[in-house]
Enzyme design. Structure first.
Site: not given
Ligand code: NAD
Length: 348
Positions: A54, A65, A148, A170, A235-236, A302
């Protein structure tokens, strides 16, 4: 000639409201299971796809992205952001929208919200990986990061892999409480945990979906027992990882598209030729997934464009004959294709 008739190529548009209606109409778990199947179908024809890592535009606070791909008949792309600091400002970490087009004419066939759809497809993707890699009979998942994405991840492994218990953790207990509240009554045994160590107790599957623009150590090597399957999806991005490198070194690593994962995934911590297996080869049976009961398998997810393509074509198919879209006047399409100016002039 009416103004309408002079530019009548309408594009179905699925708003956030309509996406929510469509998901409830189909059922959340059925929707995710259908998406998992669509992803498996597209991964099975992996070699037909036009593939590229991407295109990311990075800033100090996040990334924006574009994720394009095509199978030669359809073309899809997603616009998506990742801004870990957004949550603290009352905004989503990840938002998205996407387009599906006809390769023959180049005309868009669908324009849709993809914030919800990304959560659904990311969950479906983790479930596909878990189905192919986790130990048979796995019934408990630790869900670390309860933001989320988390409820979708939990429901996906229930729907696709038969997981019965999720153990939530969390750093913010309010996030865990929210996740537990949302999952109540949906058929999962939900356990709220106060430490990551407590969350992984008795779990055969660990999914990490945390957000921080940094190299984090959500899991250390001593936390991961023999035979565990890990979905590391948080991790992405370059400089954004979740696992200690010793786990990555010890695990059998499965990825979507290596050129992208080597830049963005957990394996960015490793040598550029660190061995990985492409998940599509496991799905097609060309390569074995888990080889032994003791093996630690890691899906270094990712998020790849083909998963969004699968989601776009699924939504395109499912909105037919439903009220869950509106026609959008997006494409100027005069009756005489050469008379674009005339169409503008007549509209005055
Ligand atoms: P979000 O911000 O809604 O939630 C992330 C949560 O992680 C929060 O509640 C936060 O308190 C918690 N957190 C942070 N550090 C922490 C730790 N050390 N230990 C435990 N919890 C911890 O984000 P989201 O929308 O749920 O997305 C989560 C992650 O997934 C993001 O990094 C996002 O970029 C990634 N993501 C990846 C893909 C994929 O295809 N791989 C798709 C969507 C999102």
């Amino acid at each position: 000639m009416s103004l309408k008739a002079s530019h009548r190529a309408m594009v179905p548009f699925v708003s956030v409201d309509n996406m929510m209606r469509l998901v409830h109409h189909i059922g959340i778990e059925t929707f995710i299971a259908d998406l998992a199947q669509a992803i498996e179908e597209d991964f099975a024809k992996w070699e037909q796809f036009d593939k590229t890592p991407r295109v990311g535009s990075h800033s100090d606070v996040g990334v924006i992205e574009l994720m394009p791909t095509s199978d030669g008949v359809l073309y899809g792309f997603k616009y998506v952001n990742g801004h870990p600091k957004n949550m603290g400002e009352g905004l989503q970490t990840v938002t998205a929208f996407g387009v599906l087009s006809d390769v023959y004419s180049g005309y868009p066939k669908l324009f849709t919200e993809m914030t919800l759809l990304t959560a659904l497809r990311t969950a479906a993707m983790s479930a596909v990986a878990t189905k192919h890699l986790a130990a048979p009979g796995a019934h408990t998942m630790a869900m670390i990061g309860n933001g989320a994405q988390s409820e979708f991840q939990c429901l996906a492994v229930k729907a696709v892999c038969g997981v019965q218990t999720v153990r939530l953790y969390d750093i913010d207990p309010a996030a865990t409480a929210k996740c537990a509240r949302n999952l109540a009554g949906l058929g999962l045994n939900v356990v709220q945990c106060e430490t990551p160590e407590e969350a992984i107790e008795g779990a055969q599957i660990i999914t990490t979906a945390t957000a921080d623009k940094d190299m984090q150590t959500i899991l250390t090597d001593n936390m991961v027992g023999a035979g565990v399957h890990i979905n590391a999806i948080g991790g992405d991005c370059p400089g954004k990882t979740e696992l200690h490198r010793d786990i990555v070194a010890r695990a059998s690593v499965f990825v979507e598209y290596p050129p992208q994962t080597r830049i963005e995934g957990e394996i960015q911590q490793m040598d550029p030729d660190h061995p990985v297996t492409e998940l599509w080869q496991v799905i097609t049976g060309q390569t074995k997934g888990r080889k032994s009961a003791d093996e630690v398998t890691l899906f270094d997810g990712v998020g790849f464009a083909i998963e969004d393509f699968s989601a776009l074509r699924y939504v395109h198919d499912r909105i037919k004959d439903t009220p869950y879209y509106i026609d959008l006047d997006l494409i100027a399409d005069p009756d005489d294709p050469r008379d674009l100016f005339g169409m503008l002039k007549r509209a005055k």
